[in-house]
Design a protein around this motif. Structure first.
Motif, mmCIF file in Angstrom:
data_model
loop_
_atom_site.group_PDB
_atom_site.id
_atom_site.type_symbol
_atom_site.label_atom_id
_atom_site.label_comp_id
_atom_site.label_asym_id
_atom_site.label_seq_id
_atom_site.Cartn_x
_atom_site.Cartn_y
_atom_site.Cartn_z
ATOM 1 N N VAL A 2 42.056 92.838 52.203
ATOM 2 C CA VAL A 2 42.357 94.246 52.437
ATOM 3 C C VAL A 2 43.020 94.395 53.805
ATOM 4 O O VAL A 2 42.530 93.857 54.803
ATOM 5 N N LEU A 3 44.109 95.123 53.823
ATOM 6 C CA LEU A 3 44.845 95.372 55.059
ATOM 7 C C LEU A 3 44.000 96.222 55.999
ATOM 8 O O LEU A 3 43.476 97.262 55.611
ATOM 9 N N VAL A 4 43.866 95.791 57.236
ATOM 10 C CA VAL A 4 43.074 96.526 58.226
ATOM 11 C C VAL A 4 43.719 97.872 58.531
ATOM 12 O O VAL A 4 43.060 98.900 58.564
ATOM 13 N N HIS A 34 57.427 90.808 46.006
ATOM 14 C CA HIS A 34 58.538 91.755 45.942
ATOM 15 C C HIS A 34 58.534 92.646 47.186
ATOM 16 O O HIS A 34 57.463 93.029 47.674
ATOM 17 N N PRO A 35 59.702 92.993 47.708
ATOM 18 C CA PRO A 35 59.763 93.872 48.882
ATOM 19 C C PRO A 35 59.039 95.205 48.694
ATOM 20 O O PRO A 35 58.520 95.763 49.658
ATOM 21 N N SER A 36 58.965 95.701 47.462
ATOM 22 C CA SER A 36 58.263 96.974 47.239
ATOM 23 C C SER A 36 56.775 96.854 47.551
ATOM 24 O O SER A 36 56.141 97.828 47.949
ATOM 25 N N LYS A 37 56.217 95.661 47.390
ATOM 26 C CA LYS A 37 54.798 95.462 47.722
ATOM 27 C C LYS A 37 54.592 95.554 49.233
ATOM 28 O O LYS A 37 53.655 96.204 49.694
ATOM 29 N N ARG A 46 49.325 100.950 49.315
ATOM 30 C CA ARG A 46 48.632 99.763 48.807
ATOM 31 C C ARG A 46 47.866 99.168 49.983
ATOM 32 O O ARG A 46 48.347 99.142 51.104
ATOM 33 N N LYS A 47 46.667 98.659 49.705
ATOM 34 C CA LYS A 47 45.854 98.087 50.775
ATOM 35 C C LYS A 47 45.470 96.641 50.505
ATOM 36 O O LYS A 47 45.101 95.932 51.414
ATOM 37 N N LYS A 48 45.544 96.197 49.248
ATOM 38 C CA LYS A 48 45.074 94.862 48.893
ATOM 39 C C LYS A 48 46.230 93.905 48.641
ATOM 40 O O LYS A 48 47.299 94.303 48.208
ATOM 41 N N SER A 49 45.937 92.633 48.915
ATOM 42 C CA SER A 49 46.892 91.571 48.680
ATOM 43 C C SER A 49 46.114 90.292 48.399
ATOM 44 O O SER A 49 44.938 90.185 48.754
#
Length: 90
Positions: A2-4, A34-37, A46-49
């Motif tokens: 998860v992005l801080v 993809h750049p959209s992500k 979006r917060k997760k990767s």
């Protein structure tokens, strides 16, 4: 992962570990997505990767993984219990 903070991602993209700016397209290429992500991460939509993407993004930006990302859930999946050992109702 998860992005801080989306704001932190934007700031780190403006000045990476080598002092240069990185574009959304360049960061996406480094992460293999993809750049959209990457754009959605930057804008907070979006917060997760995945762990692999998070590692690649942190590496490209020149920061440690946990500067930008937090772990979610279990890092190692619990082993499945064999059927013959499964609990039975009393």
């Amino acid at each position: 992962m998860v992005l801080v903070s989306a704001d932190l991602l934007v700031q780190l993209m403006k000045r990476t570990g080598d002092g240069r700016e990185v574009s959304v397209r360049d960061l996406a290429e480094a992460a293999g997505c993809h750049p959209s992500k990457v754009d959605a991460l930057r804008n907070g939509r979006r917060k997760k990767s995945s762990l692999d993407e998070a590692l690649a993004i942190a590496k490209r930006l020149g920061v440690d993984l946990l500067v930008l990302w937090e772990h979610t859930g279990r890092t190692v999946e619990a082993p499945a219990e064999p059927l013959h050992m499964a609990a039975v109702p009393a």
